[in-house]
Design an enzyme around this catalytic site. Structure first.
Site, PDB file in Angstrom:
ATOM      1  N   LYS A  22       0.832  -1.212   0.000  1.00 16.45           N
ATOM      2  CA  LYS A  22       0.000   0.000   0.000  1.00 16.45           C
ATOM      3  C   LYS A  22       0.859   1.252   0.000  1.00 16.45           C
ATOM      4  CE  LYS A  22      -1.696   1.586   4.087  1.00 16.45           C
ATOM      5  NZ  LYS A  22      -1.403   3.024   4.270  1.00 16.45           N
ATOM      6  N   ASN A  23       1.830   1.302   0.915  1.00 13.84           N
ATOM      7  CA  ASN A  23       2.605   2.539   1.067  1.00 13.84           C
ATOM      8  C   ASN A  23       3.574   2.795  -0.076  1.00 13.84           C
ATOM      9  OD1 ASN A  23       1.247   3.090   3.380  1.00 13.84           O
ATOM     10  ND2 ASN A  23       2.928   2.617   4.778  1.00 13.84           N
ATOM     11  N   CYS A 124      -4.533  12.914  13.075  1.00 14.84           N
ATOM     12  CA  CYS A 124      -4.546  11.458  12.982  1.00 14.84           C
ATOM     13  C   CYS A 124      -4.378  10.862  14.356  1.00 14.84           C
ATOM     14  CB  CYS A 124      -3.422  10.992  12.074  1.00 14.84           C
ATOM     15  SG  CYS A 124      -3.331   9.223  11.971  1.00 14.84           S
ATOM     16  N   ARG A 129       0.612  14.843  13.004  1.00 14.92           N
ATOM     17  CA  ARG A 129       1.343  14.481  11.785  1.00 14.92           C
ATOM     18  C   ARG A 129       1.370  15.688  10.865  1.00 14.92           C
ATOM     19  NH1 ARG A 129      -0.558   8.528  10.088  1.00 14.92           N
ATOM     20  NH2 ARG A 129       1.377   8.522   8.898  1.00 14.92           N
ATOM     21  N   ASP A 320       5.432   0.840  11.918  1.00 14.98           N
ATOM     22  CA  ASP A 320       4.229   0.172  11.424  1.00 14.98           C
ATOM     23  C   ASP A 320       4.146  -1.302  11.832  1.00 14.98           C
ATOM     24  OD1 ASP A 320       3.241   2.461  10.340  1.00 14.98           O
ATOM     25  OD2 ASP A 320       3.572   1.911   8.254  1.00 14.98           O
ATOM     26  N   ARG A 412      -8.419  -0.408   5.543  1.00 19.17           N
ATOM     27  CA  ARG A 412      -7.641   0.640   4.857  1.00 19.17           C
ATOM     28  C   ARG A 412      -6.330   0.085   4.314  1.00 19.17           C
ATOM     29  NH1 ARG A 412      -5.859   5.032   8.458  1.00 19.17           N
ATOM     30  NH2 ARG A 412      -4.563   5.232   6.622  1.00 19.17           N
TER      31      ARG A 412
HETATM   32  C1  UD1 Z   1       4.741   7.078   6.388  1.00 18.83           C
HETATM   33  C2  UD1 Z   1       3.887   5.842   6.239  1.00 18.83           C
HETATM   34  C3  UD1 Z   1       3.404   5.390   7.603  1.00 18.83           C
HETATM   35  C4  UD1 Z   1       4.580   5.192   8.519  1.00 18.83           C
HETATM   36  C5  UD1 Z   1       5.468   6.435   8.551  1.00 18.83           C
HETATM   37  C6  UD1 Z   1       6.743   6.266   9.353  1.00 18.83           C
HETATM   38  C7  UD1 Z   1       2.771   6.080   4.094  1.00 18.83           C
HETATM   39  C8  UD1 Z   1       1.486   6.395   3.394  1.00 18.83           C
HETATM   40  N1  UD1 Z   1       2.718   6.184   5.420  1.00 18.83           N
HETATM   41  O1  UD1 Z   1       3.920   8.096   6.945  1.00 18.83           O
HETATM   42  O2  UD1 Z   1       2.681   4.183   7.430  1.00 18.83           O
HETATM   43  O3  UD1 Z   1       4.097   4.968   9.841  1.00 18.83           O
HETATM   44  O4  UD1 Z   1       5.839   6.792   7.226  1.00 18.83           O
HETATM   45  O5  UD1 Z   1       7.523   5.241   8.845  1.00 18.83           O
HETATM   46  O6  UD1 Z   1       3.766   5.727   3.504  1.00 18.83           O
HETATM   47  N2  UD1 Z   1       6.904  14.892  10.411  1.00 18.83           N
HETATM   48  C9  UD1 Z   1       7.029  16.249  10.629  1.00 18.83           C
HETATM   49  N3  UD1 Z   1       6.743  17.098   9.598  1.00 18.83           N
HETATM   50  C10 UD1 Z   1       6.360  16.660   8.356  1.00 18.83           C
HETATM   51  C11 UD1 Z   1       6.242  15.272   8.146  1.00 18.83           C
HETATM   52  C12 UD1 Z   1       6.505  14.412   9.193  1.00 18.83           C
HETATM   53  O7  UD1 Z   1       7.360  16.675  11.725  1.00 18.83           O
HETATM   54  O8  UD1 Z   1       6.137  17.477   7.479  1.00 18.83           O
HETATM   55  C13 UD1 Z   1       7.191  13.939  11.508  1.00 18.83           C
HETATM   56  C14 UD1 Z   1       5.979  13.122  11.928  1.00 18.83           C
HETATM   57  O9  UD1 Z   1       5.215  13.787  12.894  1.00 18.83           O
HETATM   58  C15 UD1 Z   1       6.630  11.865  12.479  1.00 18.83           C
HETATM   59  C16 UD1 Z   1       7.881  11.691  11.616  1.00 18.83           C
HETATM   60  O10 UD1 Z   1       8.116  12.973  11.028  1.00 18.83           O
HETATM   61  O11 UD1 Z   1       7.040  12.062  13.813  1.00 18.83           O
HETATM   62  C17 UD1 Z   1       7.785  10.653  10.526  1.00 18.83           C
HETATM   63  O12 UD1 Z   1       6.660  10.888   9.735  1.00 18.83           O
HETATM   64  P1  UD1 Z   1       6.629  10.517   8.185  1.00 18.83           P
HETATM   65  O13 UD1 Z   1       7.785   9.628   7.860  1.00 18.83           O
HETATM   66  O14 UD1 Z   1       6.435  11.748   7.400  1.00 18.83           O
HETATM   67  O15 UD1 Z   1       5.322   9.679   8.119  1.00 18.83           O
HETATM   68  P2  UD1 Z   1       4.337   9.602   6.920  1.00 18.83           P
HETATM   69  O16 UD1 Z   1       5.034   9.876   5.624  1.00 18.83           O
HETATM   70  O17 UD1 Z   1       3.113  10.406   7.277  1.00 18.83           O
END
Ligand code: UD1
Length: 436
Positions: A22-23, A124, A129, A320, A412
């Protein structure tokens, strides 16, 4: 609303075919917006997040044709993003609120059309996030970004994004993907540092290169992207889902038995394989007809040993899979400690596990699990995607009947989880309606 009813106690034996990731598929679908030609993606898991992402593309004016595989658990989508300019180029709140990954359309739309409006993803359950890292990188590429009534409104004054040399202040999967997507069509060579190294990013880069992009450095912390003027169509098979595979490995570990997973990439799962081996499972790899296979064996009489993990960006232990291993730890002898460093509120499954009889304590971002605990079935409620899977795993060893409510979370991200578990001997059934 559907729920899952599980009667615990059976060990598992047989084979499970792992669906596409999915991801990995979500950003690859967003990549289809970068070209007016046909992008054909196969091995898409039949899960609601993928359906939502395809609907986001359709809402933007992209033509999408879907064709299901024989087993109904995967499908192929043929996407063609022509004539989008005539639409309003807006990813609406109704769709985006159900799935954060829809923010990934922002980078491609800005790169190809120079403007886009995307709803801010809602909060979320697993913690704050934010998307600041996405927006900062795109702004540095020349986008003017405003937040207006819950929407990100972005414009590129000169029409074309400029390449950047950028160091992400924190490792983020989504921000890496959005910026990578944008940089493919930017003017000049971008160097992105401190990027996430998750396998899903490598898969996206591979598709982009098939489309004519020039991305280098896959699998490392620095990506170099030589921007090109135009991208073309491509066909791509999504990599197997390491989190789904990991969930089945945890199922075999907790219930005991002998399970072979087909179409996996063991290198994407090293941190989990290492943990399960240290806990006492026997794991072997072999080549199969369409990729590698992993076999996991544990005699139900053989004790699991308590072990500790800390979640962190790839290649460390994935957040995850944290919830799923917590279920396994409830059955291990001794004290296991989990440190969650990615999301601050990702232990909601702990309370539901306690209701089943788990013996654990949460202290901030640390969970302490004492085992083995005798689990007894009851009704539990899924709170997020991976937490739902955990409750199913616990149900496999709980005495009597466990009912997992609110499994729309599970739907999902897992294609036919109950069918796959039934296939290896678990007593699990989907029951429709009647729940809260
Ligand atoms: C993706 C995965 C999710 C997984 C996560 C971490 C998908 C669709 N989702 O989520 O399943 O749990 O990676 O491996 O692929 N952060 C910020 N600012 C930002 C973006 C992120 O501070 O703009 C922080 C988040 O709060 C979190 C960390 O960075 O603490 C990691 O988040 P991120 O890797 O971005 O997660 P997702 O891409 O949302």
């Amino acid at each position: 609303m559907d729920r899952l009813v599980i009667i615990g106690g059976n060990s598992l034996k047989g084979r499970i075919r792992v669906s596409g990731a999915k991801n990995a598929a979500l950003p690859c679908i967003a990549a289809a917006l970068l070209t007016s030609e046909l992008v054909n993606l196969s091995h898409l898991p039949a899960v609601s997040d993928i359906r939502t992402m395809l609907k986001v593309l359709e809402a933007l004016g992209c033509a999408v044709e879907r064709a299901a595989d024989e087993d109904g658990l995967q499908y192929t989508a043929a996407m063609r993003a022509v004539d989008l300019e005539t639409g309003e180029m807006k990813a609406p709140y109704d769709l985006v609120k159900t799935m954060r990954a829809s923010i990934l359309v922002l980078g491609p739309l800005l790169a190809r059309f120079g403007h886009a409006t995307v709803s801010l993803p809602g909060g979320c359950a697993i913690g704050a996030r934010p998307i600041n890292l996405h927006l900062e990188a795109l702004a540095r590429m020349g986008a003017h970004i405003e937040i207006v009534q819950g929407y990100v409104e972005a414009k590129v004054p000169g029409g074309r994004l400029q390449a950047i040399d950028h160091t992400f202040e924190k490792v983020s999967v989504g921000a890496t993907e959005n910026t990578l997507l944008a940089a493919t069509l930017a003017n000049g060579t971008s160097v992105l540092r401190n990027v996430a190294m998750e396998p899903e990013i490598g898969d996206l880069a591979e598709l982009l290169n098939k489309m004519g992009a020039r991305v280098e450095g896959m699998g490392t912390a620095t990506l170099t992207i030589h921007g090109v003027e135009i991208l073309h169509g491509a066909a791509h098979a999504t990599i197997p889902d390491r989190i789904e595979a990991g969930t089945h490995l945890c199922a075999a570990a907790i219930a005991g038995g002998d399970v072979v997973l087909e179409r996996v990439r063991p290198d994407d799962l090293r941190a989990l394989l290492d943990l399960l081996e240290r806990m006492g499972c026997l794991i072997t790899e072999r080549d199969g007809a369409d990729g590698k296979q992993l076999r996991i064996q544990r005699e139900p009489s053989q004790k699991l040993r308590a072990r500790d993990i800390t979640t962190a960006p790839f290649p460390a232990f994935p957040t995850d899979l944290q919830a799923q291993v917590m279920a396994v730890m409830t059955q291990a002898h001794g004290i296991s400690v989990i440190k969650e460093t990615i999301f601050e509120n990702r232990f909601q499954h702990a309370m539901e596990l306690e209701r089943l009889g788990a013996n654990l304590r949460i202290d901030g971002s640390t969970a302490i699990v004492a085992g083995p605990a005798k689990l007894t079935g009851c009704t539990v409620m899924a709170t997020d995607l991976r937490a739902s899977a955990t409750l199913v795993l616990a149900g496999l060893v709980a005495e009597g009947e466990t009912t997992v409510d609110r499994i729309y979370h599970l739907d999902r991200g897992y294609a036919g989880l109950e069918k796959k578990l039934q296939g290896v001997g678990a007593r699990i059934e989907r029951v429709g309606g009647g729940s809260v």
